[in-house]
Write an enzyme that holds these catalytic residues in place. Structure first.
Site, PDB file in Angstrom:
ATOM      1  N   MET A  81       0.269  15.066  30.960  1.00  0.00           N
ATOM      2  CA  MET A  81       0.472  13.611  30.939  1.00  0.00           C
ATOM      3  C   MET A  81       1.814  13.255  30.279  1.00  0.00           C
ATOM      4  O   MET A  81       2.452  14.111  29.675  1.00  0.00           O
ATOM      5  CB  MET A  81      -0.666  12.946  30.175  1.00  0.00           C
ATOM      6  CG  MET A  81      -2.022  13.175  30.806  1.00  0.00           C
ATOM      7  SD  MET A  81      -3.345  12.389  29.880  1.00  0.00           S
ATOM      8  CE  MET A  81      -3.012  10.653  30.168  1.00  0.00           C
ATOM      9  N   HIS A  82       2.167  11.995  30.381  1.00  0.00           N
ATOM     10  CA  HIS A  82       3.248  11.355  29.604  1.00  0.00           C
ATOM     11  C   HIS A  82       4.683  11.778  29.954  1.00  0.00           C
ATOM     12  O   HIS A  82       5.633  11.121  29.529  1.00  0.00           O
ATOM     13  CB  HIS A  82       3.072  11.586  28.087  1.00  0.00           C
ATOM     14  CG  HIS A  82       1.670  11.436  27.584  1.00  0.00           C
ATOM     15  ND1 HIS A  82       1.017  10.235  27.603  1.00  0.00           N
ATOM     16  CD2 HIS A  82       0.803  12.332  27.053  1.00  0.00           C
ATOM     17  CE1 HIS A  82      -0.202  10.403  27.091  1.00  0.00           C
ATOM     18  NE2 HIS A  82      -0.362  11.664  26.753  1.00  0.00           N
ATOM     19  N   ASP A 241      -4.217  15.303  33.163  1.00  0.00           N
ATOM     20  CA  ASP A 241      -5.009  16.535  33.005  1.00  0.00           C
ATOM     21  C   ASP A 241      -6.237  16.362  32.117  1.00  0.00           C
ATOM     22  O   ASP A 241      -7.236  17.068  32.304  1.00  0.00           O
ATOM     23  CB  ASP A 241      -4.137  17.720  32.549  1.00  0.00           C
ATOM     24  CG  ASP A 241      -3.455  17.504  31.206  1.00  0.00           C
ATOM     25  OD1 ASP A 241      -3.569  16.427  30.614  1.00  0.00           O
ATOM     26  OD2 ASP A 241      -2.788  18.462  30.749  1.00  0.00           O
TER      27      ASP A 241
HETATM   28  O1  LIG Z   1      -0.519  14.900  25.752  1.00  0.00           O
HETATM   29  C1  LIG Z   1      -1.559  15.253  26.262  1.00  0.00           C
HETATM   30  C2  LIG Z   1      -2.655  14.276  26.507  1.00  0.00           C
HETATM   31  O2  LIG Z   1      -2.459  13.031  25.903  1.00  0.00           O
HETATM   32  C3  LIG Z   1      -1.706  16.695  26.683  1.00  0.00           C
HETATM   33  O3  LIG Z   1      -3.027  17.030  26.915  1.00  0.00           O
HETATM   34  C4  LIG Z   1      -0.885  16.973  27.886  1.00  0.00           C
HETATM   35  O4  LIG Z   1      -1.471  16.242  28.951  1.00  0.00           O
HETATM   36  C5  LIG Z   1      -0.679  18.445  28.200  1.00  0.00           C
HETATM   37  O5  LIG Z   1      -1.768  19.248  28.075  1.00  0.00           O
HETATM   38  P1  LIG Z   1      -1.860  20.864  28.236  1.00  0.00           P
HETATM   39  O6  LIG Z   1      -0.775  21.299  29.135  1.00  0.00           O
HETATM   40  O7  LIG Z   1      -1.815  21.443  26.884  1.00  0.00           O
HETATM   41  O8  LIG Z   1      -3.225  21.077  28.819  1.00  0.00           O
END
Ligand SMILES: O=C(CO)[C@@H](O)[C@H](O)COP(=O)(O)O
Ligand SMILES: Nc1ncnc2c1ncn2[C@@H]1O[C@H](COP(=O)(O)OP(=O)(O)O)[C@@H](O)[C@H]1O
EC number: 2.7.1.17
Length: 506
Positions: A81-82, A241
Site C-alpha cells: 500500500m501507500h 495487500d
Molecule cells: O504499510 C502497510 C500497510 O499499511 C504495509 O502492509 C504494506 O502494505 C506492505 O506490506 P508487506 O509488503 O510487508 O506485506
C-alpha cells in the site's frame, strides 16, 4: 471451467497464483526485485521491476496450469500500500516510487495537518492522521523537493494500480488501497475534494475509485498477447495487500481478527461501520468488502526484524539457503525459555507506526547479561515483534471491538514457534487456515466475485476458506509474557527522547 488470477505486488517480490472457480490453487509463482535505500529512512522501487515480475509470474502460472487462455476470466490485483508512482502526461515514470516504509516526509505530514486545520479536522475528513508512510505526504514531498518533476506530474498511482494501467490502459483505484493515500473520504468511499482543495492538489492527479470487486477494464491486445491471455479477461478493483490478505484469511465479518507477520506486521479487524481510535494509532480504512470497513495496526519492521537478525547479524549461519537459515535460528530460539531470560527487544528498526507514529524510533535490546546466548537473542527478537502486535490488539480490545477468533498468517506465522508465541503473548488460541495463500488468494477470490462466480465476497470466503488447526495459549508462558509486556510498553517512553536526540546526530 473458469479460472482467476491473483497478483500481489509485494515489497520483496510479486506473487501470482491461479485458482479455479472452487477456489483451488492450480499454480503459483513468484519473482523478487530489489528495494533501494538511497539514504537511511528512504525506500524506493522501480515500477518497471514490478511490471517485469508480473509478466514473468503470470506467464509461469499460465504455462504450469495448462489452462485454455479464454478460461482465465478475470484478474485481481493486490499490492504493497501507500507507494507513489508519479507519471507524466505520457505515462512516463518521473522518478522511482517512494514506498510505504519511507520516512522522509516528516515535514510534509506537519504541513498537511496544518493546512487541514489541525489533526482533528484532518481525521474528520479522511479518518486518519498524517503518517510518513502514506501517499499524500509523498506528493507534497515531490512538490517541495523536486518541483520540476512536480510540474510535469499528471497522475499518481498506487503500486498495484500502476500494474492495472499497464494491463488495461486504464487509470483506476479501489477503496481499500485508496484509503491509505490520506486523500480518501473513508466514510463516503470517494476522494476528499475538501482535503485536496486545502492541499492545493488537482483532483485530476488521482484515478477514479471503484469497489474492490468492480470490473475496471479488460486486457489490451498487446498485453493479452504478451501474457498468453485474451482481451476478454477482466481486471477487477482488487485491494491493498492488508485488505486482500484479510479476504484471503476469511476476515470478512465481525469478531474475526487476523495477524500477519510479513516484512511488516499487521493486526486487522473487520468492522461493519467506520470505527476510530481517537488517538489515531490504528488506521481506519475501507474494507475490500462492499460497504464495510476495517481497523488495523501496522508495525513497520515485523518479520523484517527477524530477517535483519538472521541475514545481517547471524553471520555464522551464512552459506545456507534462506529457509534453512530461519529454521536453524528458530531451532536455537526454541531452546530458550519464554521471556528469553529477561531480555527484551524493541522492533523499531526503521521507525514505527502503531502504536508510536515515530520515524525516529529505533531498535534496542534491553536487559542483556553475560549468560545470554544466540538462541535467547533470536527468541527476544521474535518476542519483541509479537509484543508489537499485542500493542495493536490491546488498542482494539480497548475500543470494545469483539475479538472472537484470531487467524494468523504471513511468512512468520508458518513457523510453529512463532504461532505458539502469538497464542501465548495474546493469551488466546490462534487459528491457521487450510490453505494460506495471503493477498494473492484474496484478490483471486475478488476476481471470481467480479466475474459472477459468487454472489458476494462473504459467500466466496464461506465456500473456499476453512480453519485447519488451532494453537491454544499455554498458561505458564502467557503469565511470563503478561509480566514482561508492561515493561516492554514502558521502554519506548523511556527511550523516546534519546531516539530523537540520536536522529539529530545523524
Ligand atoms: O504499510 C502497510 C500497510 O499499511 C504495509 O502492509 C504494506 O502494505 C506492505 O506490506 P508487506 O509488503 O510487508 O506485506
Ligand atoms: N521459516 C521461517 N521461520 C520464521 N520466520 C520466517 C520463516 N520464513 C519466513 N519468515 C518470516 O517471514 C517474513 C516474510 O514473510 P512474507 O509474508 O513472505 O512477507 P512479505 O510479503 O512482506 O515479503 C520474513 O521477513 C521472516 O521474518
Amino acid at each position: 471451467m473458469s479460472f482467476y488470477l491473483g497478483i500481489d505486488v509485494g515489497t520483496s517480490g510479486t506473487k501470482t497464483l491461479l485458482i479455479d472457480e472452487a477456489g483451488v490453487v492450480q499454480a503459483e509463482a513468484s519473482a523478487e526485485y530489489p528495494l533501494h535505500q538511497p539514504r537511511a529512512g528512504w525506500t524506493e522501487q522501480d515500477p518497471e521491476d514490478w511490471w517485469q515480475a508480473t509478466v514473468t509470474t503470470v506467464r509461469q502460472v499460465i504455462k504450469a496450469a495448462k489452462c485454455k487462455p479464454a478460461d482465465v476470466r478475470a484478474i485481481g490485483l493486490s499490492g504493497q500500500m501507500h507507494g507513489s508512482v508519479f507519471l507524466d502526461k505520457k505515462d512516463r515514470v518521473l522518478r522511482p516510487a517512494l514506498l510505504w516504509n519511507d520516512q522522509r516526509t516528516v515535514a510534509e505530514c506537519e504541513e498537511i495537518t496544518q493546512r487541514a486545520g489541525g489533526r482533528k479536522a484532518l481525521i474528520k475528513m479522511v479518518a486518519n492522521p498524517a503518517l510518513t508512510g502514506f501517499t499524500a505526504p509523498k506528493i507534497l514531498w515531490l512538490r517541495n523537493h523536486e518541483p520540476k518533476k512536480f510540474d510535469r506530474l499528471a497522475k499518481v498511482l498506487l503500486p498495484k494500480d500502476e500494474i492495472r494501467r499497464r494491463l488495461t490502459g486504464e487509470y483506476a483505484s479501489e477503496v481499500s488501497d485508496a484509503s491509505g493515500t490520506l486523500l480518501l473520504d473513508v466514510v463516503k468511499r470517494n476522494w476528499s475534494k475538501k482535503l485536496l482543495g486545502k492541499l492545493d492538489l488537482d483532483p485530476d492527479l488521482l484515478p477514479p475509485v471503484f469497489e474492490s470487486e468492480d470490473v475496471t477494464g479488460t486486457l489490451t491486445t498487446a498485453v493479452a498477447e504478451q501474457l498468453g491471455l485474451t482481451t476478454d479477461c477482466k481486471v477487477v478493483g482488487g485491494a491493498g495487500d492488508c485488505a486482500a490478505g484479510a479476504v484471503g484469511n476469511g476476515v470478512v465479518r465481525s469478531g474475526v481478527l487476523s495477524t500477519s507477520v510479513g516484512t511488516s506486521g499487521v493486526m486487522f479487524v473487520h468492522s461493519d461501520k467506520p470505527q476510530y481510535d481517537s488517538e489515531g494509532r490504528l488506521h481506519t480504512f475501507c474494507h475490500a468488502v462492499r460497504g464495510k470497513w476495517h481497523m488495523m495496526g501496522v508495525n513497520l519492521t515485523s518479520g523484517g526484524s527477524l530477517q535483519w537478525w538472521v541475514d545481517s547479524i547471524l553471520q555464522g549461519l551464512a552459506g545456507i539457503d534462506t529457509k534453512q537459515r530461519y529454521e536453524a535460528a528458530t531451532r536455537e530460539a526454541e531452546q530458550a525459555a519464554a521471556g528469553s531470560g529477561g531480555l527484551l527487544f524493541l522492533p523499531y528498526l526503521n521507525g514505527e507506526r502503531t502504536p508510536h507514529a515515530d520515524p525516529h524510533a529505533r531498535g534496542a535490546f534491553v536487559g542483556l547479561n553475560t549468560t545470554h546466548g544466540r538462541g535467547q537473542l533470536t527468541r527476544a527478537v521474535m518476542e519483541g515483534v509479537t509484543f508489537a502486535l499485542r500493542d495493536s490488539l490491546e488498542i482494539i480490545r480497548s475500543l470494545d471491538v469483539p475479538v472472537k477468533e484470531i487467524r494468523v498468517s504471513g511468512g512468520g506465522s508458518k513457523n510453529p514457534l512463532w504461532r505458539q508465541m502469538q497464542a501465548d503473548v495474546f493469551g488466546k488460541k490462534v487459528a491457521t487456515l487450510a490453505v494460506e495463500q495471503g493477498p494473492a488468494y484474496g484478490v483471486a477470490l475478488l476476481a471470481a466475485v467480479g466475474d459472477g462466480a459468487y454472489k458476494s465476497i462473504e459467500q466466496a470466503c464461506k465456500a473456499t476458506i476453512s480453519v485447519a488447526e488451532t494453537t491454544p495459549a499455554q498458561r505458564k508462558a502467557t503469565n511470563t509474557y503478561n509480566a514482561l509486556f508492561p515493561i516492554y510498553q514502558r521502554l519506548y517512553s523511556s527511550l523516546k527522547q534519546d531516539f530523537a536526540s540520536l536522529a539529530e546526530l545523524q
